[in-house]
Design a protein around this motif. Structure first.
Motif, PDB file in Angstrom:
ATOM      1  N   LEU A 101     -36.583  -6.107  -0.982  1.00  0.00           N
ATOM      2  CA  LEU A 101     -35.416  -6.519  -1.846  1.00  0.00           C
ATOM      3  C   LEU A 101     -34.249  -7.076  -0.908  1.00  0.00           C
ATOM      4  CD1 LEU A 101     -34.998  -4.197  -4.748  1.00  0.00           C
ATOM      5  CD2 LEU A 101     -35.442  -6.606  -4.879  1.00  0.00           C
ATOM      6  N   SER A 102     -33.567  -7.954  -1.100  1.00  0.00           N
ATOM      7  CA  SER A 102     -32.336  -8.526  -0.143  1.00  0.00           C
ATOM      8  C   SER A 102     -31.273  -7.411  -0.588  1.00  0.00           C
ATOM      9  CB  SER A 102     -32.022  -9.824  -0.521  1.00  0.00           C
ATOM     10  OG  SER A 102     -33.044 -10.587  -0.179  1.00  0.00           O
ATOM     11  N   PHE A 103     -30.341  -7.344   0.222  1.00  0.00           N
ATOM     12  CA  PHE A 103     -29.098  -6.343  -0.329  1.00  0.00           C
ATOM     13  C   PHE A 103     -27.837  -6.692   0.508  1.00  0.00           C
ATOM     14  CE2 PHE A 103     -31.134  -4.239   3.412  1.00  0.00           C
ATOM     15  CZ  PHE A 103     -30.096  -3.567   4.216  1.00  0.00           C
ATOM     16  N   ILE A 104     -26.940  -6.135  -0.313  1.00  0.00           N
ATOM     17  CA  ILE A 104     -25.328  -6.328   0.472  1.00  0.00           C
ATOM     18  C   ILE A 104     -25.310  -5.111   1.513  1.00  0.00           C
ATOM     19  CG2 ILE A 104     -23.034  -6.099   0.177  1.00  0.00           C
ATOM     20  CD1 ILE A 104     -23.477  -7.727  -2.672  1.00  0.00           C
ATOM     21  N   LYS A 105     -25.076  -5.459   2.640  1.00  0.00           N
ATOM     22  CA  LYS A 105     -24.888  -4.609   3.803  1.00  0.00           C
ATOM     23  C   LYS A 105     -23.544  -4.030   3.734  1.00  0.00           C
ATOM     24  CE  LYS A 105     -25.530  -4.038   8.855  1.00  0.00           C
ATOM     25  NZ  LYS A 105     -26.084  -4.554  10.125  1.00  0.00           N
ATOM     26  N   THR A 106     -22.261  -4.944   3.484  1.00  0.00           N
ATOM     27  CA  THR A 106     -21.014  -4.589   3.460  1.00  0.00           C
ATOM     28  C   THR A 106     -20.468  -5.562   2.514  1.00  0.00           C
ATOM     29  OG1 THR A 106     -20.491  -5.641   5.630  1.00  0.00           O
ATOM     30  CG2 THR A 106     -20.814  -3.446   5.629  1.00  0.00           C
ATOM     31  N   ALA A 107     -19.396  -5.133   1.987  1.00  0.00           N
ATOM     32  CA  ALA A 107     -18.673  -6.363   1.252  1.00  0.00           C
ATOM     33  C   ALA A 107     -17.005  -5.736   1.573  1.00  0.00           C
ATOM     34  CB  ALA A 107     -18.766  -6.183  -0.550  1.00  0.00           C
ATOM     35  N   ARG A 108     -16.171  -6.786   2.168  1.00  0.00           N
ATOM     36  CA  ARG A 108     -14.874  -6.450   2.649  1.00  0.00           C
ATOM     37  C   ARG A 108     -14.021  -7.596   2.220  1.00  0.00           C
ATOM     38  NH1 ARG A 108     -17.471  -2.362   2.971  1.00  0.00           N
ATOM     39  NH2 ARG A 108     -17.640  -0.928   4.639  1.00  0.00           N
ATOM     40  N   PHE A 109     -12.955  -6.950   2.052  1.00  0.00           N
ATOM     41  CA  PHE A 109     -11.722  -8.168   1.973  1.00  0.00           C
ATOM     42  C   PHE A 109     -11.574  -8.754   3.272  1.00  0.00           C
ATOM     43  CE2 PHE A 109     -10.361  -5.177  -1.415  1.00  0.00           C
ATOM     44  CZ  PHE A 109     -10.311  -5.722  -2.571  1.00  0.00           C
ATOM     45  N   VAL A 110     -11.162  -9.988   3.137  1.00  0.00           N
ATOM     46  CA  VAL A 110     -10.870 -10.992   4.397  1.00  0.00           C
ATOM     47  C   VAL A 110      -9.668 -11.756   3.965  1.00  0.00           C
ATOM     48  CG1 VAL A 110     -12.986 -10.855   5.408  1.00  0.00           C
ATOM     49  CG2 VAL A 110     -12.532 -12.889   3.770  1.00  0.00           C
ATOM     50  N   SER A 111      -8.701 -12.001   4.822  1.00  0.00           N
ATOM     51  CA  SER A 111      -7.650 -12.603   4.979  1.00  0.00           C
ATOM     52  C   SER A 111      -8.142 -14.106   4.767  1.00  0.00           C
ATOM     53  CB  SER A 111      -6.646 -12.603   6.016  1.00  0.00           C
ATOM     54  OG  SER A 111      -7.096 -12.966   7.200  1.00  0.00           O
ATOM     55  N   SER A 112      -7.225 -15.016   4.208  1.00  0.00           N
ATOM     56  CA  SER A 112      -7.615 -16.703   3.909  1.00  0.00           C
ATOM     57  C   SER A 112      -7.553 -17.103   5.357  1.00  0.00           C
ATOM     58  CB  SER A 112      -6.357 -17.220   3.116  1.00  0.00           C
ATOM     59  OG  SER A 112      -5.112 -16.993   3.964  1.00  0.00           O
ATOM     60  N   ALA A 113      -6.781 -16.659   6.379  1.00  0.00           N
ATOM     61  CA  ALA A 113      -6.925 -17.127   7.817  1.00  0.00           C
ATOM     62  C   ALA A 113      -8.221 -16.855   8.429  1.00  0.00           C
ATOM     63  CB  ALA A 113      -6.079 -16.436   8.660  1.00  0.00           C
ATOM     64  N   ASP A 114      -9.013 -15.968   7.737  1.00  0.00           N
ATOM     65  CA  ASP A 114     -10.490 -15.801   8.474  1.00  0.00           C
ATOM     66  C   ASP A 114     -11.617 -16.805   7.578  1.00  0.00           C
ATOM     67  OD1 ASP A 114      -9.544 -13.752   9.941  1.00  0.00           O
ATOM     68  OD2 ASP A 114      -9.727 -12.052   8.493  1.00  0.00           O
TER      69      ASP A 114
END
Length: 261
Positions: free
Chosen positions: A246-259
């Protein structure tokens, strides 16, 4: 005998003088290098060593504290961002094959949905979540935590948002079992699914990066086979044993619009 006696007195005097001189030297040595001075020096050396080690540790601790405070401040600031970076792994069912997806959250579309997805992201809820339901030319669904204990803490349902935009390809929406039943499960629309609009599925965001490169490569091998009840009860233990690719989400993090590129 007297002469001998006088000589004996002289020898005694000389012997007494030598003893006195020796005693004087011993006293001087004790004062200069005696045990009191040695202990004092040892104590000073020990104090120097103790001061030296904690000083380095305290400096590191302060530096770490500063770094930690900076990180916290940065994270708090980023959480105000409406961009979330999802790192997917096991793309196409291949171990270690990864890709990044950027989702732009749209509060004007679904304010309650965005609020919940921000809470889940801040809690790192989606880390290691498996994409357990993938239907070709339809959608990819995930959002049951790999740890049943964590999953149980997110049972609170949120009210529905009115549907303000269509479930077009690349939009992200909460799954639900009826009105006002949204909790943690979300799905990525792989094609235009306009018919979902009339059923109350309100998109809360859209993929702005990684749609073709990542979402289109989520493993479809198992389709709808994984049992959601077993996932709820056994988590990733069940999925890794029965559906290892199964594919999976390793991480989910906020990022700034600049990124966001």
């Amino acid at each position: 005998m007297r002469v001998k006696g006088k000589r004996s007195d002289g020898a005694r005097a000389k012997h007494f003088f030598l003893l006195f001189a020796l005693a004087f030297v011993v006293v001087i040595l004790i004062k200069s290098f005696g045990s009191g001075s040695w202990h004092s020096k040892a104590a000073n050396d020990e104090e120097h060593n103790l001061n030296k080690i904690p000083a380095a540790s305290l400096t590191a601790s302060k530096d770490n504290q500063v770094a930690s405070d900076t990180t916290i401040t940065k994270n708090e600031a980023v959480q105000d961002s409406n961009f979330v970076e999802f790192v997917f792994s096991n793309l196409d069912g291949e171990s270690g094959k990864e890709g990044t997806v950027i989702v732009q959250l749209m509060p004007e579309w679904a304010p309650l949905g965005v609020e919940r997805i921000k809470e889940l992201t801040a809690a790192k809820f989606y880390d290691e979540c498996r994409v357990f339901r993938v239907i070709h030319r339809f959608m990819a669904q995930l959002g049951i935590n790999g740890d049943p204990k964590i999953q149980k803490t997110w049972k609170k349902e949120i009210k529905d948002d009115p549907v303000k935009t269509s479930n077009a390809r690349g939009t992200v929406t909460f799954a639900m079992a009826g009105p006002n039943t949204r909790t943690t499960q979300i799905f990525f629309n792989k094609v235009d699914n306009k018919y979902l609009d009339g059923q109350g599925f309100a998109p809360f965001g859209k993929v702005v990066s990684g749609l073709e490169e990542v979402i289109d490569h989520i493993n479809e091998e198992y389709k709808e086979t994984p049992n959601q009840g077993k996932i709820q009860n056994r988590g990733n233990e069940y999925l890794l044993l029965e559906f290892p690719r199964l594919s999976f989400i390793k991480t989910a993090r906020f990022v700034s619009s600049a990124d966001v590129k």
